[in-house]
Design a protein around this motif. Structure first.
Motif, PDB file in Angstrom:
ATOM      1  N   HIS A   1      49.382  30.889 -41.810  1.00 16.25           N
ATOM      2  CA  HIS A   1      48.450  31.046 -43.153  1.00 16.25           C
ATOM      3  C   HIS A   1      47.435  29.800 -43.371  1.00 16.25           C
ATOM      4  O   HIS A   1      46.654  29.967 -44.382  1.00 16.25           O
ATOM      5  CB  HIS A   1      49.762  30.577 -44.129  1.00 16.25           C
ATOM      6  CG  HIS A   1      50.716  31.590 -44.680  1.00 16.25           C
ATOM      7  ND1 HIS A   1      50.416  32.876 -44.833  1.00 16.25           N
ATOM      8  CD2 HIS A   1      51.944  31.701 -44.197  1.00 16.25           C
ATOM      9  CE1 HIS A   1      51.346  33.733 -44.838  1.00 16.25           C
ATOM     10  NE2 HIS A   1      52.676  32.919 -44.480  1.00 16.25           N
ATOM     11  N   PHE A   2      47.388  28.655 -42.425  1.00 14.10           N
ATOM     12  CA  PHE A   2      46.663  27.688 -42.829  1.00 14.10           C
ATOM     13  C   PHE A   2      45.752  27.206 -41.712  1.00 14.10           C
ATOM     14  O   PHE A   2      45.340  26.278 -41.622  1.00 14.10           O
ATOM     15  CB  PHE A   2      47.261  26.511 -43.212  1.00 14.10           C
ATOM     16  CG  PHE A   2      47.909  26.625 -44.712  1.00 14.10           C
ATOM     17  CD1 PHE A   2      47.197  26.644 -45.670  1.00 14.10           C
ATOM     18  CD2 PHE A   2      49.538  26.882 -44.701  1.00 14.10           C
ATOM     19  CE1 PHE A   2      47.848  27.114 -47.181  1.00 14.10           C
ATOM     20  CE2 PHE A   2      49.911  27.255 -45.840  1.00 14.10           C
ATOM     21  CZ  PHE A   2      49.153  27.153 -47.037  1.00 14.10           C
ATOM     22  N   SER A   3      45.513  28.293 -40.540  1.00 10.95           N
ATOM     23  CA  SER A   3      44.787  28.068 -39.343  1.00 10.95           C
ATOM     24  C   SER A   3      43.314  27.582 -39.578  1.00 10.95           C
ATOM     25  O   SER A   3      42.569  27.038 -38.974  1.00 10.95           O
ATOM     26  CB  SER A   3      44.857  29.168 -38.490  1.00 10.95           C
ATOM     27  OG  SER A   3      44.418  30.245 -38.967  1.00 10.95           O
ATOM     28  N   HIS A   4      42.843  28.233 -40.789  1.00 14.37           N
ATOM     29  CA  HIS A   4      41.554  27.909 -41.245  1.00 14.37           C
ATOM     30  C   HIS A   4      41.056  26.453 -41.634  1.00 14.37           C
ATOM     31  O   HIS A   4      39.868  25.912 -41.578  1.00 14.37           O
ATOM     32  CB  HIS A   4      41.117  28.613 -42.633  1.00 14.37           C
ATOM     33  CG  HIS A   4      41.898  28.481 -43.809  1.00 14.37           C
ATOM     34  ND1 HIS A   4      43.281  28.897 -43.777  1.00 14.37           N
ATOM     35  CD2 HIS A   4      41.775  27.590 -44.912  1.00 14.37           C
ATOM     36  CE1 HIS A   4      43.662  28.409 -44.996  1.00 14.37           C
ATOM     37  NE2 HIS A   4      42.832  27.571 -45.735  1.00 14.37           N
ATOM     38  N   LEU A   5      42.194  25.481 -41.669  1.00 13.57           N
ATOM     39  CA  LEU A   5      41.964  23.962 -41.929  1.00 13.57           C
ATOM     40  C   LEU A   5      41.391  23.300 -40.680  1.00 13.57           C
ATOM     41  O   LEU A   5      41.440  23.870 -39.742  1.00 13.57           O
ATOM     42  CB  LEU A   5      43.152  23.515 -42.499  1.00 13.57           C
ATOM     43  CG  LEU A   5      43.767  23.864 -43.641  1.00 13.57           C
ATOM     44  CD1 LEU A   5      45.285  23.050 -44.065  1.00 13.57           C
ATOM     45  CD2 LEU A   5      43.046  23.660 -44.847  1.00 13.57           C
ATOM     46  N   LYS A   6      40.743  22.367 -40.968  1.00 13.46           N
ATOM     47  CA  LYS A   6      40.113  21.438 -40.026  1.00 13.46           C
ATOM     48  C   LYS A   6      41.384  20.917 -39.136  1.00 13.46           C
ATOM     49  O   LYS A   6      42.403  20.643 -39.562  1.00 13.46           O
ATOM     50  CB  LYS A   6      39.175  20.232 -40.383  1.00 13.46           C
ATOM     51  CG  LYS A   6      38.031  20.974 -41.289  1.00 13.46           C
ATOM     52  CD  LYS A   6      37.246  19.675 -41.874  1.00 13.46           C
ATOM     53  CE  LYS A   6      36.069  20.294 -42.616  1.00 13.46           C
ATOM     54  NZ  LYS A   6      35.186  19.058 -43.095  1.00 13.46           N
ATOM     55  N   ASN A   7      41.107  20.411 -37.914  1.00 12.16           N
ATOM     56  CA  ASN A   7      42.029  19.984 -36.922  1.00 12.16           C
ATOM     57  C   ASN A   7      42.584  18.593 -37.639  1.00 12.16           C
ATOM     58  O   ASN A   7      43.873  18.880 -37.567  1.00 12.16           O
ATOM     59  CB  ASN A   7      41.361  19.725 -35.582  1.00 12.16           C
ATOM     60  CG  ASN A   7      40.999  21.221 -34.746  1.00 12.16           C
ATOM     61  OD1 ASN A   7      41.570  22.095 -35.138  1.00 12.16           O
ATOM     62  ND2 ASN A   7      40.287  20.809 -33.774  1.00 12.16           N
TER      63      ASN A   7
ATOM     64  N   PHE B   1      46.638  18.578 -38.442  1.00  5.94           N
ATOM     65  CA  PHE B   1      47.537  17.366 -37.923  1.00  5.94           C
ATOM     66  C   PHE B   1      48.442  16.607 -39.023  1.00  5.94           C
ATOM     67  O   PHE B   1      49.535  16.170 -38.704  1.00  5.94           O
ATOM     68  CB  PHE B   1      46.740  16.320 -37.163  1.00  5.94           C
ATOM     69  CG  PHE B   1      47.368  15.256 -36.542  1.00  5.94           C
ATOM     70  CD1 PHE B   1      48.289  15.051 -35.501  1.00  5.94           C
ATOM     71  CD2 PHE B   1      47.375  13.875 -37.031  1.00  5.94           C
ATOM     72  CE1 PHE B   1      48.938  14.289 -34.908  1.00  5.94           C
ATOM     73  CE2 PHE B   1      48.136  12.675 -36.610  1.00  5.94           C
ATOM     74  CZ  PHE B   1      48.806  12.942 -35.553  1.00  5.94           C
ATOM     75  N   LEU B   2      47.586  16.410 -40.043  1.00  7.03           N
ATOM     76  CA  LEU B   2      48.160  15.368 -41.107  1.00  7.03           C
ATOM     77  C   LEU B   2      49.352  16.324 -41.994  1.00  7.03           C
ATOM     78  O   LEU B   2      50.455  15.651 -42.147  1.00  7.03           O
ATOM     79  CB  LEU B   2      47.453  15.117 -42.108  1.00  7.03           C
ATOM     80  CG  LEU B   2      46.281  13.727 -41.641  1.00  7.03           C
ATOM     81  CD1 LEU B   2      45.251  13.309 -42.777  1.00  7.03           C
ATOM     82  CD2 LEU B   2      47.055  12.647 -41.447  1.00  7.03           C
TER      83      LEU B   2
END
Length: 420
Positions: free
Chosen positions: A300-306, A310-311
């Motif tokens: 669902h959230f693979s669009h977020l930055k790395n 991680f956080l």
């Protein structure tokens, strides 16, 4: 429109799925037949003697106030069992023994999941110097504290931890960091890959520039990790991690999606077909659950930055696993809420400690670790009701297809605090 997480990347049609499942059933049948043959040889008579390793030994107090020893034993044939001994038994933890068992009440299900049997005539065998025992000795000689010896033997060699240390890591909510799993294997993979990269690059430029360095280095690292897995004794969480690493490698080089629920399903099927007793392993299912919730977040959230992944991922996995973990284990402390921070810190701590132990300075951080374990506080009882777990697992499956169910799943996890 979001891509279906069960798009058949691995299988082109239902016929291929059928033949895969048929293959799994055949392998499972062969394994169960072999294990049942061993079971029959053990239970053919009331008394059976086997050579084994004492994996864990601790004392308990009976209702009458008498002290007795509980032994976790691994037979040379690969099965585990528990037994008790009321004699004045010396410390035989980690020793090879010949042990007699009374097996007339043993069922095949008990045999697969690990069983309790009365025992007799425990005899020590000659101490064998194995690679694992040699490495354990090298690790332990770098520490003065028994707790630190137990900690790092567990972190690097999957040696069962002491009862006292188990209470400490449970209080802090870091049991998942002590048990070697995909998290540790991933760090090891990265370290080994970059250690060999410079050497390989030197020879590649001169002798075989046509080779794919990523492919070759991954093969080398996977071979080393398979040896490490064997050294540890095929710990369920490590086996799950290695199989998924191997599958990921094979699929990646054939342009398949590797972070998918389908790959997780295939890995589970393969592992349970080859090692059917893992179906009764809590550690295995915790490991599978952890990967599932990681995949669910990434789905669902693979669009977020790395750095954002991680956080947030560490907090999500901690919260998502709470209902599952607390169905089995009831102890909860407020310090467990710091677990996501400790997990993030562990990404640096683990390779640092590995380096320190390699240069003989493994005790450098012992004082700070002991201070962390010295933290005490109130312990609450947090138990997930069975009906809550069933609803939660159904929500988890539904959250694959609907993001709003993902948020509802998060709310359900937070709702668990009502049961404290």
């Amino acid at each position: 429109m979001k891509e279906n997480p069960f798009t058949l990347d691995l299988f082109e049609n239902k016929k291929e799925i059928f033949f895969f499942l048929l293959f799994i059933l055949i392998v499972l049948g062969i394994q169960l037949y072999q294990k049942h043959t061993l079971f029959e040889s053990i239970t053919a008579s009331k008394f059976y003697t086997t050579d084994a390793m004492i994996e864990k030994q601790y004392q308990k107090l009976s209702k009458t106030g008498k002290t007795y020893h509980v032994l976790k034993v691994k037979s040379d044939d690969g099965y585990h069992f528990y037994t008790t001994n009321y004699e004045d038994l010396k410390d035989i933890n980690g020793r090879k023994v010949s042990i007699g068992m009374i097996t007339n009440q043993l069922s095949f299900k008990d045999f697969l999941q690990g069983f309790y049997v009365p025992s007799y005539d425990i005899r020590l065998k000659a101490q064998e110097q194995t690679l694992r025992s040699t490495l354990q000795a090298l690790i332990e000689e770098q520490h003065e504290s028994a707790k630190m010896k137990s900690l790092f033997s567990a972190l690097f060699l999957a040696i069962p931890i002491s009862k006292e240390l188990r209470a400490d890591v449970s209080f802090l909510g870091v049991s998942h960091l002590i048990a070697i799993s995909g998290f540790h294997l991933g760090i090891l993979f990265t370290i080994l890959y970059f250690v060999f990269y410079k050497c390989y690059y030197f020879f590649q430029n001169r002798y075989f520039p046509y080779r794919n360095s990523r492919f070759d280095l991954t093969i080398v690292v996977l071979v080393l990790l398979s040896g490490y897995m064997a050294l540890l004794g095929y710990v369920p969480s490590v086996v799950r991690s290695f199989v998924m690493l191997l599958l990921g490698f094979l699929l990646y080089h054939r342009s398949f999606r590797i972070v998918s629920f389908e790959v997780l399903f295939v890995a589970i099927c393969l592992i349970l077909a080859l090692i059917p007793e893992f179906i009764f392993s809590i550690g295995f299912w915790f490991s599978v659950s952890g990967v599932f919730y990681i995949y669910l977040f990434l789905h669902h959230f693979s669009h977020l930055k790395n750095w954002q992944i991680f956080l947030v991922l560490n907090f999500w996995v901690y919260l998502a696993m709470m209902p599952v973990v607390h169905y089995i284990f009831s102890d909860f402390s407020l310090y467990q809420l710091y677990s996501p921070f400790l997990t993030m810190f562990f990404s640096l701590f683990y390779p640092l400690e590995m380096f320190l132990h390699l240069i003989g300075e493994g005790s450098l951080l012992d004082l700070w670790i002991m201070q962390l374990f010295a933290i005490k506080g109130e312990i609450y009882s947090l138990i997930t009701p069975w009906w809550f777990l069933v609803v939660y697992l159904l929500l988890s499956l539904g959250a694959i297809f609907q993001r709003r169910l993902f948020y509802l799943l998060l709310g359900a996890s937070l709702l668990l605090f009502v049961f404290i």
